[in-house]
Design a protein around this motif. Sequence first.
Motif, mmCIF file in Angstrom:
data_model
loop_
_atom_site.group_PDB
_atom_site.id
_atom_site.type_symbol
_atom_site.label_atom_id
_atom_site.label_comp_id
_atom_site.label_asym_id
_atom_site.label_seq_id
_atom_site.Cartn_x
_atom_site.Cartn_y
_atom_site.Cartn_z
ATOM 1 N N GLU A 344 0.823 -1.212 0.000
ATOM 2 C CA GLU A 344 0.000 0.000 0.000
ATOM 3 C C GLU A 344 0.858 1.264 0.000
ATOM 4 O O GLU A 344 0.497 2.269 -0.632
ATOM 5 N N GLU A 345 1.982 1.217 0.700
ATOM 6 C CA GLU A 345 2.861 2.386 0.784
ATOM 7 C C GLU A 345 3.782 2.521 -0.423
ATOM 8 O O GLU A 345 4.546 3.474 -0.523
ATOM 9 N N GLY A 346 3.721 1.556 -1.339
ATOM 10 C CA GLY A 346 4.522 1.623 -2.563
ATOM 11 C C GLY A 346 5.991 1.360 -2.351
ATOM 12 O O GLY A 346 6.839 1.790 -3.154
ATOM 13 N N ILE A 347 6.329 0.642 -1.285
ATOM 14 C CA ILE A 347 7.734 0.317 -1.008
ATOM 15 C C ILE A 347 8.180 -0.785 -1.958
ATOM 16 O O ILE A 347 7.565 -1.851 -2.033
ATOM 17 N N THR A 348 9.258 -0.548 -2.694
ATOM 18 C CA THR A 348 9.779 -1.527 -3.648
ATOM 19 C C THR A 348 11.290 -1.627 -3.519
ATOM 20 O O THR A 348 11.927 -0.799 -2.863
ATOM 21 N N ALA A 349 11.864 -2.621 -4.182
ATOM 22 C CA ALA A 349 13.317 -2.778 -4.193
ATOM 23 C C ALA A 349 13.950 -1.678 -5.035
ATOM 24 O O ALA A 349 13.292 -1.053 -5.880
ATOM 25 N N SER A 350 15.230 -1.461 -4.838
ATOM 26 C CA SER A 350 15.974 -0.450 -5.588
ATOM 27 C C SER A 350 15.948 -0.754 -7.081
ATOM 28 O O SER A 350 16.256 -1.873 -7.498
ATOM 29 N N PRO A 351 15.581 0.228 -7.919
ATOM 30 C CA PRO A 351 15.589 0.015 -9.376
ATOM 31 C C PRO A 351 16.965 -0.400 -9.890
ATOM 32 O O PRO A 351 17.072 -1.241 -10.795
ATOM 33 N N LYS A 352 18.025 0.170 -9.329
ATOM 34 C CA LYS A 352 19.385 -0.165 -9.759
ATOM 35 C C LYS A 352 19.693 -1.627 -9.462
ATOM 36 O O LYS A 352 20.247 -2.354 -10.299
ATOM 37 N N LYS A 353 19.327 -2.068 -8.264
ATOM 38 C CA LYS A 353 19.552 -3.459 -7.890
ATOM 39 C C LYS A 353 18.732 -4.398 -8.768
ATOM 40 O O LYS A 353 19.205 -5.462 -9.184
ATOM 41 N N THR A 354 17.509 -3.986 -9.069
ATOM 42 C CA THR A 354 16.629 -4.800 -9.903
ATOM 43 C C THR A 354 17.207 -4.982 -11.300
ATOM 44 O O THR A 354 17.254 -6.105 -11.831
ATOM 45 N N GLN A 355 17.660 -3.904 -11.908
ATOM 46 C CA GLN A 355 18.203 -3.981 -13.261
ATOM 47 C C GLN A 355 19.474 -4.817 -13.324
ATOM 48 O O GLN A 355 19.693 -5.566 -14.287
ATOM 49 N N GLN A 356 20.325 -4.709 -12.316
ATOM 50 C CA GLN A 356 21.547 -5.504 -12.288
ATOM 51 C C GLN A 356 21.225 -6.986 -12.139
ATOM 52 O O GLN A 356 21.843 -7.844 -12.782
ATOM 53 N N PHE A 357 20.242 -7.297 -11.318
ATOM 54 C CA PHE A 357 19.844 -8.688 -11.109
ATOM 55 C C PHE A 357 19.291 -9.283 -12.398
ATOM 56 O O PHE A 357 19.593 -10.424 -12.757
ATOM 57 N N ILE A 358 18.472 -8.510 -13.103
ATOM 58 C CA ILE A 358 17.924 -8.977 -14.379
ATOM 59 C C ILE A 358 19.048 -9.261 -15.368
ATOM 60 O O ILE A 358 19.051 -10.292 -16.058
ATOM 61 N N LYS A 359 20.017 -8.365 -15.441
ATOM 62 C CA LYS A 359 21.148 -8.546 -16.356
ATOM 63 C C LYS A 359 21.931 -9.811 -16.039
ATOM 64 O O LYS A 359 22.374 -10.532 -16.933
ATOM 65 N N ASP A 360 22.090 -10.106 -14.748
ATOM 66 C CA ASP A 360 22.885 -11.254 -14.326
ATOM 67 C C ASP A 360 22.149 -12.580 -14.473
ATOM 68 O O ASP A 360 22.750 -13.592 -14.841
ATOM 69 N N TYR A 361 20.843 -12.590 -14.191
ATOM 70 C CA TYR A 361 20.134 -13.853 -14.047
ATOM 71 C C TYR A 361 19.064 -14.134 -15.089
ATOM 72 O O TYR A 361 18.744 -15.287 -15.350
ATOM 73 N N VAL A 362 18.462 -13.114 -15.664
ATOM 74 C CA VAL A 362 17.424 -13.333 -16.687
ATOM 75 C C VAL A 362 17.651 -12.365 -17.846
ATOM 76 O O VAL A 362 16.820 -11.523 -18.162
ATOM 77 N N ASN A 363 18.784 -12.531 -18.479
ATOM 78 C CA ASN A 363 19.202 -11.616 -19.525
ATOM 79 C C ASN A 363 18.744 -12.124 -20.896
ATOM 80 O O ASN A 363 19.297 -13.084 -21.437
ATOM 81 N N LYS A 364 17.730 -11.507 -21.424
ATOM 82 C CA LYS A 364 17.215 -11.860 -22.752
ATOM 83 C C LYS A 364 18.120 -11.186 -23.787
ATOM 84 O O LYS A 364 17.986 -10.013 -24.083
ATOM 85 N N LYS A 365 19.034 -11.952 -24.348
ATOM 86 C CA LYS A 365 20.094 -11.385 -25.179
ATOM 87 C C LYS A 365 19.689 -11.143 -26.631
ATOM 88 O O LYS A 365 20.429 -10.490 -27.372
ATOM 89 N N PHE A 366 18.558 -11.678 -27.042
ATOM 90 C CA PHE A 366 18.142 -11.543 -28.436
ATOM 91 C C PHE A 366 16.681 -11.105 -28.506
ATOM 92 O O PHE A 366 15.891 -11.427 -27.614
ATOM 93 N N PRO A 367 16.318 -10.385 -29.565
ATOM 94 C CA PRO A 367 14.906 -9.988 -29.714
ATOM 95 C C PRO A 367 13.973 -11.189 -29.673
ATOM 96 O O PRO A 367 12.889 -11.118 -29.113
ATOM 97 N N SER A 368 14.406 -12.308 -30.284
ATOM 98 C CA SER A 368 13.632 -13.549 -30.245
ATOM 99 C C SER A 368 14.549 -14.691 -29.833
ATOM 100 O O SER A 368 15.353 -15.180 -30.636
ATOM 101 N N VAL A 369 14.448 -15.109 -28.581
ATOM 102 C CA VAL A 369 15.232 -16.244 -28.095
ATOM 103 C C VAL A 369 14.794 -17.517 -28.818
ATOM 104 O O VAL A 369 15.613 -18.370 -29.155
ATOM 105 N N THR A 370 13.502 -17.622 -29.075
ATOM 106 C CA THR A 370 12.967 -18.804 -29.757
ATOM 107 C C THR A 370 13.591 -18.974 -31.133
ATOM 108 O O THR A 370 13.937 -20.088 -31.551
ATOM 109 N N LYS A 371 13.760 -17.887 -31.843
ATOM 110 C CA LYS A 371 14.367 -17.927 -33.177
ATOM 111 C C LYS A 371 15.790 -18.478 -33.108
ATOM 112 O O LYS A 371 16.210 -19.278 -33.953
#
Length: 397
Positions: A344-371
Amino acid sequence: MIEFFGKVFCFVMNIIYMFFKLKKTENKIAFISRQSETPSLDFRSIIEEIKKEYPQYKVVVLCKMIPSGFGGKIAYIGEMFRQMNALATSKVAVLDGYCITACVLNHKNDLKIIQIWHALGAFKRFAKSILDKEGGASSKTAKAFKMHRNYDLIAASGDKCVPFFSEAFGQPEEKFIPIGIPRMDYLTDENAAAGLREKIYSAYPFLNNGKKNILYAPTFRDREEDRDALKNACEQLSFSVDYSAYNLIIKHHVVDSNREEIFAEGQKTVGELFTGMDFMAVADAVITDYSSIIYEALLKNLPIYIFCFDSDKYIDERGFYIDFFNDLPAVYSDKADDMCKKIEEGITASPKKTQQFIKDYVNKKFPSVTKVYGEIIDELMRGVYDNRYNYTGGKNE
């Protein structure tokens, strides 16, 4: 005893397999799973790509869960024979979990096996990482049935996942292709999300009432005492939500009950129509605990909240590849009312930390991974894949 049984089983299976291997190898791709009775989203995505871009290849799909009970397991032998036939006559096999026949059999030299694990990211310890531990197989069983052997390529959703999966599978890091997995295309496709929203609102119109939707997707608990604790946690959460501003969707794990419990407009509705990933199309916040659904939520740009009411027990018994309380870009609480207050108070994780985590662990390297997977499979079929997507640990970067 298990070692002896394993040796006898593998010997007999390979003798039988010799007759299957007498069959001619075809331009065929086999998709084999025991995770469900129907092809997964990852399988469906690749199959559609193959049929569209490489129609010269034949596709066979074998999806069958191992039934419970002794009789069911005996009946599964027939499915294993079908798997043998597919493996003996295909050039490429794609898996999404441990497949007994893929691992214990001695295959033709021209068969290439790709493992696309059914969970996105690396989170909870599994497979060889938890042998002889709570929730894991015994090391004797793993050795006897040659767990996670014969893989040529193994998918990973990010570079930092590779060492963890390498440990879990007991496979060298060089076999991994950390380019993402096909469902990442779906998770980041706004057209797909719009279509899902329409379907969900059609089934549950009260979720489109102008209020924000909270999705709670807890992981599976396999013991009765733990399931009772989860049931109590769900009740506490349902009592704590401010329904003047929010709706609550509780989506239980597919192995648990696969039910969805929706609290909106002063009533509770129970169904079994959508997955937790589907509900992210209408979610404004995701609450989970120890589920790899966090990675899917990150790809959907949804704030993550960890309801860790039984963390002391769960972490001690299972363990994680990452620092559970420090590495995740999430907000934590062990109390339902406090969790709801933070949302309700809108408390979230740090955007910087979130973006770094995405880059490290769920990095979609291509427009179409399926391709890209379609290209890799085509090159494996033709025997020309050059390992260009394989993990190097930064050596060639």
